[in-house]
Design an enzyme around this catalytic site. Sequence first.
Site, PDB file in Angstrom:
ATOM      1  N   PHE A  18       0.828  -1.206   0.000  1.00 44.71           N
ATOM      2  CA  PHE A  18       0.000   0.000   0.000  1.00 44.71           C
ATOM      3  C   PHE A  18       0.863   1.258   0.000  1.00 44.71           C
ATOM      4  O   PHE A  18       0.743   2.116  -0.892  1.00 44.71           O
ATOM      5  CB  PHE A  18      -0.923  -0.038   1.227  1.00 44.71           C
ATOM      6  CG  PHE A  18      -1.658   1.236   1.516  1.00 44.71           C
ATOM      7  CD1 PHE A  18      -2.319   1.930   0.522  1.00 44.71           C
ATOM      8  CD2 PHE A  18      -1.692   1.729   2.813  1.00 44.71           C
ATOM      9  CE1 PHE A  18      -3.020   3.104   0.798  1.00 44.71           C
ATOM     10  CE2 PHE A  18      -2.384   2.896   3.104  1.00 44.71           C
ATOM     11  CZ  PHE A  18      -3.041   3.591   2.096  1.00 44.71           C
ATOM     12  N   PRO A  59      22.679 -13.638   3.858  1.00 43.33           N
ATOM     13  CA  PRO A  59      23.341 -12.329   3.964  1.00 43.33           C
ATOM     14  C   PRO A  59      24.176 -11.973   2.733  1.00 43.33           C
ATOM     15  O   PRO A  59      24.185 -10.815   2.296  1.00 43.33           O
ATOM     16  CB  PRO A  59      24.222 -12.484   5.214  1.00 43.33           C
ATOM     17  CG  PRO A  59      23.506 -13.504   6.045  1.00 43.33           C
ATOM     18  CD  PRO A  59      22.899 -14.463   5.058  1.00 43.33           C
ATOM     19  N   ASN A  93       9.333  -6.793  10.876  1.00 43.21           N
ATOM     20  CA  ASN A  93       9.526  -5.381  11.200  1.00 43.21           C
ATOM     21  C   ASN A  93      10.888  -5.055  11.790  1.00 43.21           C
ATOM     22  O   ASN A  93      11.385  -3.946  11.613  1.00 43.21           O
ATOM     23  CB  ASN A  93       8.448  -4.915  12.185  1.00 43.21           C
ATOM     24  CG  ASN A  93       7.070  -4.908  11.579  1.00 43.21           C
ATOM     25  OD1 ASN A  93       6.923  -4.928  10.358  1.00 43.21           O
ATOM     26  ND2 ASN A  93       6.049  -4.905  12.403  1.00 43.21           N
ATOM     27  N   TYR A 126       3.140  -4.689  17.309  1.00 41.06           N
ATOM     28  CA  TYR A 126       3.478  -3.832  16.180  1.00 41.06           C
ATOM     29  C   TYR A 126       4.293  -2.623  16.650  1.00 41.06           C
ATOM     30  O   TYR A 126       5.362  -2.319  16.100  1.00 41.06           O
ATOM     31  CB  TYR A 126       2.203  -3.371  15.481  1.00 41.06           C
ATOM     32  CG  TYR A 126       2.446  -2.414  14.336  1.00 41.06           C
ATOM     33  CD1 TYR A 126       3.063  -2.842  13.174  1.00 41.06           C
ATOM     34  CD2 TYR A 126       2.057  -1.078  14.429  1.00 41.06           C
ATOM     35  CE1 TYR A 126       3.298  -1.969  12.117  1.00 41.06           C
ATOM     36  CE2 TYR A 126       2.287  -0.194  13.383  1.00 41.06           C
ATOM     37  CZ  TYR A 126       2.910  -0.642  12.230  1.00 41.06           C
ATOM     38  OH  TYR A 126       3.149   0.218  11.197  1.00 41.06           O
ATOM     39  N   LYS A 130       8.263  -2.093  15.673  1.00 44.85           N
ATOM     40  CA  LYS A 130       8.599  -0.905  14.878  1.00 44.85           C
ATOM     41  C   LYS A 130       9.554   0.007  15.649  1.00 44.85           C
ATOM     42  O   LYS A 130      10.482   0.588  15.065  1.00 44.85           O
ATOM     43  CB  LYS A 130       7.330  -0.151  14.502  1.00 44.85           C
ATOM     44  CG  LYS A 130       6.422  -0.881  13.529  1.00 44.85           C
ATOM     45  CD  LYS A 130       7.042  -1.031  12.147  1.00 44.85           C
ATOM     46  CE  LYS A 130       7.000   0.259  11.359  1.00 44.85           C
ATOM     47  NZ  LYS A 130       7.465   0.061   9.956  1.00 44.85           N
TER      48      LYS A 130
END
Length: 305
Positions: A18, A59, A93, A126, A130
């Site tokens: 989005f 990695p 996240n 969340y 974050k």
Amino acid sequence: MSRSAPAARVLVLGSSGFVGRHVCAAFLARGWEVHGWTRSGREEPGVITRAVDLVRAEPARLAAELAAVASDTVVNAAGAVWGVDEAEMAASNETAVSRVLAALGVPGAHFVQLGSVHEHRAATAYGRTKAAASARVLAAGGTVLRLPNLLGPGTPEGSFLGRVGAQLAHAARTGEEVTVTALALRERREFLDVRDAAEAVVAAAHPATAGTLRGRSLDLATGRPVEVRHLLDLLIRISGVPARVAERLPAPGEAPPGGLAGVEGGPAGPVEAARLLGWHAVREPRESLRGLWEAATSTGPLATG
């Protein structure tokens, strides 16, 4: 004839989501060369896309892919918001950000992390994940732009108003009656059009601005919080679909619907954004909701990953 200077280059992580789609569009409109990474490799118009899993890629592969792009700026618009457990939230996240920062090395490209105002209190998985990611970005000399609730074309169904938009769009196609059941929505919240947010990202990446933002965080806001119920009623009017709203009181400890952020940055948010970015939000809620509705009735909400 002299050759023109090469276009600035940006890599957008989560370019098919989005926010990522709008960020890519904003950079393209400014003449940047835009590269995108997604798990699926789904392409967007004008974006040079690669399928890269930030959590599972080796990695060495991350480092090689970053070196191949050789980007001036990396924007992280990827991550998990709804519908996953805390372990996956942490992987998407926090771990993903740590892995990309390690692959970039120091010094590296300017890393712009799209954070959330949920970080200020970190009362949810969340918010916690974050906040942890933002701390790593700032320690590495990157920039964090914390976002409030977002609206606009492609608002995902995982959000409250995105879900209502999809419900109304379905009713418009089928003629079914609509009842929107929601918590009492009299609180005022900060909402920002996703296209305005994308313009702020471009401003943060501009060479004249990027140097002053390294190691700094900034809350994006309009400075004009609005009642959630007002937005709900406005979306119903824009749709033209007859709908009944059934409100109920929240149960003890129940979270706001669709992750609505009730934790806002300080009032300096818009002032600091104007001073440091030369940016301010220009779209009113009606324009944002109309964009949501038009997308819901054409191609449907954009994907969130």
